[in-house]
Design a protein around this motif. Structure first.
Motif, PDB file in Angstrom:
ATOM      1  N   LEU A  81      18.074 -32.449 -48.710  1.00 57.88           N
ATOM      2  CA  LEU A  81      19.222 -32.365 -49.597  1.00 57.88           C
ATOM      3  C   LEU A  81      19.665 -33.771 -49.961  1.00 57.88           C
ATOM      4  CD1 LEU A  81      21.111 -29.594 -47.619  1.00 57.88           C
ATOM      5  CD2 LEU A  81      20.100 -29.325 -49.887  1.00 57.88           C
TER       6      LEU A  81
ATOM      7  N   GLU B 195      25.691 -26.126 -48.122  1.00 55.92           N
ATOM      8  CA  GLU B 195      24.641 -25.226 -47.612  1.00 55.92           C
ATOM      9  C   GLU B 195      25.094 -24.556 -46.319  1.00 55.92           C
ATOM     10  OE1 GLU B 195      20.913 -23.337 -47.522  1.00 55.92           O
ATOM     11  OE2 GLU B 195      21.732 -24.576 -49.134  1.00 55.92           O
TER      12      GLU B 195
ATOM     13  N   ALA C 288      24.706 -30.793 -47.838  1.00 53.59           N
ATOM     14  CA  ALA C 288      24.421 -30.127 -46.567  1.00 53.59           C
ATOM     15  C   ALA C 288      25.616 -29.293 -46.114  1.00 53.59           C
ATOM     16  CB  ALA C 288      24.055 -31.165 -45.498  1.00 53.59           C
TER      17      ALA C 288
ATOM     18  N   THR D 274      25.699 -20.541 -45.648  1.00 52.51           N
ATOM     19  CA  THR D 274      24.987 -19.866 -44.552  1.00 52.51           C
ATOM     20  C   THR D 274      25.959 -19.132 -43.644  1.00 52.51           C
ATOM     21  OG1 THR D 274      23.214 -21.499 -44.610  1.00 52.51           O
ATOM     22  CG2 THR D 274      23.458 -20.237 -42.571  1.00 52.51           C
TER      23      THR D 274
END
Length: 77
Positions: free
Chosen positions: A23, A32, A29, A36
């Protein structure tokens, strides 16, 4: 591009991410990790104090994202 790893930590147990993902930066990050957590939250609702930790290629923990409120939301370590 840097590679970030997303480990799931439940107390002292850690499920380590062996592959990681490339990334552009820590902000990507973090996005992300939050996505998640949103996806997995319901599946892990009966587990303990779970958090997703972002680790760099050197193994340094950069950021943690708790799965449930009352944790350490995005706190740098």
């Amino acid at each position: 591009m840097p590679r970030f790893f997303f480990n799931i930590r439940d107390g002292y147990d850690v499920d380590e991410d062996d592959e990681g993902i490339e990334l552009p930066d820590l902000e990507a990050a973090k996005a992300e990790a939050i996505a998640t957590v949103e996806e997995l939250r319901d599946e892990l609702a009966d587990a303990g104090n779970i958090e997703l930790e972002i680790v760099d290629e050197a193994g340094r923990r950069l950021l943690t994202v708790p799965f449930f409120r009352g944790g350490r939301s995005g706190k740098r370590r």
